[in-house]
Design a protein around this motif. Sequence first.
Motif, PDB file in Angstrom:
ATOM      1  N   LYS A 233      13.549  17.852   3.506  1.00  0.00           N
ATOM      2  CA  LYS A 233      12.599  18.818   2.964  1.00  0.00           C
ATOM      3  C   LYS A 233      11.537  18.142   2.099  1.00  0.00           C
ATOM      4  O   LYS A 233      10.386  18.587   2.053  1.00  0.00           O
ATOM      5  N   ASP A 234      11.912  17.091   1.419  1.00  0.00           N
ATOM      6  CA  ASP A 234      10.979  16.342   0.580  1.00  0.00           C
ATOM      7  C   ASP A 234      10.435  15.174   1.407  1.00  0.00           C
ATOM      8  O   ASP A 234      11.170  14.241   1.737  1.00  0.00           O
ATOM      9  N   ARG A 235       9.156  15.211   1.728  1.00  0.00           N
ATOM     10  CA  ARG A 235       8.578  14.169   2.576  1.00  0.00           C
ATOM     11  C   ARG A 235       8.639  12.799   1.904  1.00  0.00           C
ATOM     12  O   ARG A 235       8.792  11.774   2.568  1.00  0.00           O
ATOM     13  N   THR A 236       8.507  12.786   0.574  1.00  0.00           N
ATOM     14  CA  THR A 236       8.574  11.508  -0.144  1.00  0.00           C
ATOM     15  C   THR A 236       9.947  10.879   0.014  1.00  0.00           C
ATOM     16  O   THR A 236      10.080   9.676   0.284  1.00  0.00           O
ATOM     17  N   GLN A 237      10.990  11.697  -0.129  1.00  0.00           N
ATOM     18  CA  GLN A 237      12.343  11.201   0.044  1.00  0.00           C
ATOM     19  C   GLN A 237      12.599  10.812   1.497  1.00  0.00           C
ATOM     20  O   GLN A 237      13.278   9.814   1.776  1.00  0.00           O
TER      21      GLN A 237
ATOM     22  N   MET B  82      17.855   8.542  11.204  1.00  0.00           N
ATOM     23  CA  MET B  82      16.439   8.737  11.522  1.00  0.00           C
ATOM     24  C   MET B  82      16.093  10.221  11.573  1.00  0.00           C
ATOM     25  O   MET B  82      15.070  10.661  11.039  1.00  0.00           O
ATOM     26  N   ILE B  83      16.950  11.025  12.190  1.00  0.00           N
ATOM     27  CA  ILE B  83      16.711  12.470  12.252  1.00  0.00           C
ATOM     28  C   ILE B  83      16.730  13.061  10.847  1.00  0.00           C
ATOM     29  O   ILE B  83      15.897  13.910  10.507  1.00  0.00           O
ATOM     30  N   ASP B  84      17.673  12.620  10.019  1.00  0.00           N
ATOM     31  CA  ASP B  84      17.744  13.112   8.642  1.00  0.00           C
ATOM     32  C   ASP B  84      16.455  12.820   7.878  1.00  0.00           C
ATOM     33  O   ASP B  84      15.988  13.646   7.080  1.00  0.00           O
ATOM     34  N   ALA B  85      15.878  11.642   8.107  1.00  0.00           N
ATOM     35  CA  ALA B  85      14.637  11.286   7.415  1.00  0.00           C
ATOM     36  C   ALA B  85      13.515  12.235   7.799  1.00  0.00           C
ATOM     37  O   ALA B  85      12.749  12.699   6.943  1.00  0.00           O
ATOM     38  N   TYR B  86      13.408  12.535   9.075  1.00  0.00           N
ATOM     39  CA  TYR B  86      12.345  13.440   9.519  1.00  0.00           C
ATOM     40  C   TYR B  86      12.609  14.884   9.113  1.00  0.00           C
ATOM     41  O   TYR B  86      11.665  15.658   8.894  1.00  0.00           O
ATOM     42  N   ARG B  87      13.870  15.254   9.003  1.00  0.00           N
ATOM     43  CA  ARG B  87      14.231  16.627   8.650  1.00  0.00           C
ATOM     44  C   ARG B  87      14.219  16.878   7.143  1.00  0.00           C
ATOM     45  O   ARG B  87      14.297  18.030   6.710  1.00  0.00           O
TER      46      ARG B  87
ATOM     47  N   ASP C  57       2.683   2.762  10.997  1.00  0.00           N
ATOM     48  CA  ASP C  57       2.368   3.964  11.776  1.00  0.00           C
ATOM     49  C   ASP C  57       3.469   5.009  11.666  1.00  0.00           C
ATOM     50  O   ASP C  57       3.203   6.217  11.635  1.00  0.00           O
ATOM     51  N   ILE C  58       4.717   4.552  11.614  1.00  0.00           N
ATOM     52  CA  ILE C  58       5.842   5.484  11.508  1.00  0.00           C
ATOM     53  C   ILE C  58       5.852   6.160  10.141  1.00  0.00           C
ATOM     54  O   ILE C  58       6.005   7.380  10.026  1.00  0.00           O
ATOM     55  N   LEU C  59       5.655   5.380   9.081  1.00  0.00           N
ATOM     56  CA  LEU C  59       5.682   5.928   7.727  1.00  0.00           C
ATOM     57  C   LEU C  59       4.455   6.780   7.434  1.00  0.00           C
ATOM     58  O   LEU C  59       4.497   7.657   6.564  1.00  0.00           O
ATOM     59  N   ALA C  60       3.366   6.540   8.163  1.00  0.00           N
ATOM     60  CA  ALA C  60       2.139   7.314   7.931  1.00  0.00           C
ATOM     61  C   ALA C  60       2.343   8.794   8.239  1.00  0.00           C
ATOM     62  O   ALA C  60       1.644   9.652   7.675  1.00  0.00           O
ATOM     63  N   TYR C  61       3.300   9.107   9.103  1.00  0.00           N
ATOM     64  CA  TYR C  61       3.558  10.511   9.431  1.00  0.00           C
ATOM     65  C   TYR C  61       3.932  11.311   8.190  1.00  0.00           C
ATOM     66  O   TYR C  61       3.532  12.473   8.038  1.00  0.00           O
ATOM     67  N   PHE C  62       4.688  10.707   7.280  1.00  0.00           N
ATOM     68  CA  PHE C  62       5.152  11.423   6.093  1.00  0.00           C
ATOM     69  C   PHE C  62       4.014  11.693   5.111  1.00  0.00           C
ATOM     70  O   PHE C  62       4.114  12.592   4.280  1.00  0.00           O
ATOM     71  N   ASP C  63       2.937  10.918   5.201  1.00  0.00           N
ATOM     72  CA  ASP C  63       1.790  11.110   4.311  1.00  0.00           C
ATOM     73  C   ASP C  63       0.745  12.059   4.891  1.00  0.00           C
ATOM     74  O   ASP C  63      -0.181  12.463   4.182  1.00  0.00           O
ATOM     75  N   HIS C  64       0.893  12.399   6.177  1.00  0.00           N
ATOM     76  CA  HIS C  64      -0.113  13.243   6.842  1.00  0.00           C
ATOM     77  C   HIS C  64       0.590  14.366   7.603  1.00  0.00           C
ATOM     78  O   HIS C  64       0.786  14.276   8.819  1.00  0.00           O
ATOM     79  N   PRO C  65       0.998  15.423   6.900  1.00  0.00           N
ATOM     80  CA  PRO C  65       1.661  16.560   7.558  1.00  0.00           C
ATOM     81  C   PRO C  65       0.762  17.163   8.636  1.00  0.00           C
ATOM     82  O   PRO C  65      -0.462  17.210   8.495  1.00  0.00           O
TER      83      PRO C  65
END
Length: 448
Positions: A353-357, A346-351, A393-401
Amino acid sequence: MAHTTCPGPPAGGFDPVDPDRLLGLDVLGLAATGQKIIDSGGRQVLWVQCRPVLEAGDERLFCACCGAMGRRKGTDARILAHAPTCGRVTRLLVRVPELTCQHCRRVWRVDMTSAAEPRGLLTHGAVQWALEAVAVDNMAISRVAARLAVSWDTANDAVMVAGLEALGPLEERLKGVRVLGVDEHVWRHRGHQRYVTVLIDLTPVRQGTGPARLVDMIPGRSKTALVSWLADRDPHWRGQIEIVAMDGFTGFKSAAAEQLPTATTVMDPFHVVSLAGDALDETRRRVQQATTGRRGTTKDALYTARRTLLTEIDLLTVRQGQRLEELFADERNTPVEVAWDVYQTMIDAYRHKDRTQGKRLMNRLIDSIASGVPAGIEEVTRLGRTLNRRKDDILAYFDHPGSSNGPTEAINGRLEHLRGIAQGFRNLTHYITRSLIHTGGLRHRLTT
């Protein structure tokens, strides 16, 4: 040995000393005529008079009832607390001209509202000083009252009124809000815990134009409280809200969906990772009880590794890495290893560099733990169900920096500091007002 030299005067020389300007009396419409130190503590009294001196044609000479010209009857004295001067408690003994109407015999005093409020005990300069001391210097009201030599209630009332006036009405504070942060906060130290819902403007953070700011606080922490507050707002304003950042409380989610249907709800990464961390901790404690029959002690590997387990893998030292390898080598600790792997992924996903990945990685993680967790790891199973319910809601974070609720948590931290300054609050109205003064953007406004 080098000798220091005194810099010369600025170009054009120095201006003549104006004591009224130094003391801040000129903006109050007053002029000092004398000074006296009245005790060993250094308290001083300044004799002052209205400025300018009444002259023919001055509108203050004429009766407000009949318009006839008044004549000087005498002088009245008014004592006001002023801002400290060179560390000294300062009092102003104002000689206020008293006039009487030659026609209707009305008696009045010269208007002093430029210096202080009617029947007020503090000058406008003292009120401004007190507000800056509280909002900028984080000074306690008791210390402000001591520096002004007035009662706590007098200082507190002045700061509250001036602070709310400087902040402006709620409608003004809500202008320009596009990203709204919602969180709960405990406002009372002693006795029963009481909650308020805090509403934060995260728009400046997302746009990179400034810090987040508190816009309002609602008594209580429930869907009903937030729905009621949102329903009272202008429909046009509600339609302009693009993003609502929040924690995992479903009441906030339901309220936002009901009152802000066009806004995107974003679950804050801090709270998502916190849920995974809690699941890891619960798993560790359960395995500890199952293998030893008791709570962990410093002699138990699981207990000594409790902080290491919650450390991001890239930040582990060589010794910590070896400790985890030894820990996971024991098959009895397999559930802990599974929970730890979920936490680190989970931490790796948030960290990433590529938000899509990062979004793809998070999506795969949620899908995997929502259905594919080995039996016997109920903590991770519960986590999977929770994350799956709030997946969008969790995945929406990656679409809205920039839509993180992190700045909201930072403001919560400042509110904790405020409670420490005040040593707790019992009056909710005072707490909300002081919170707005400290975290509502007033500090930035007063210092620029």
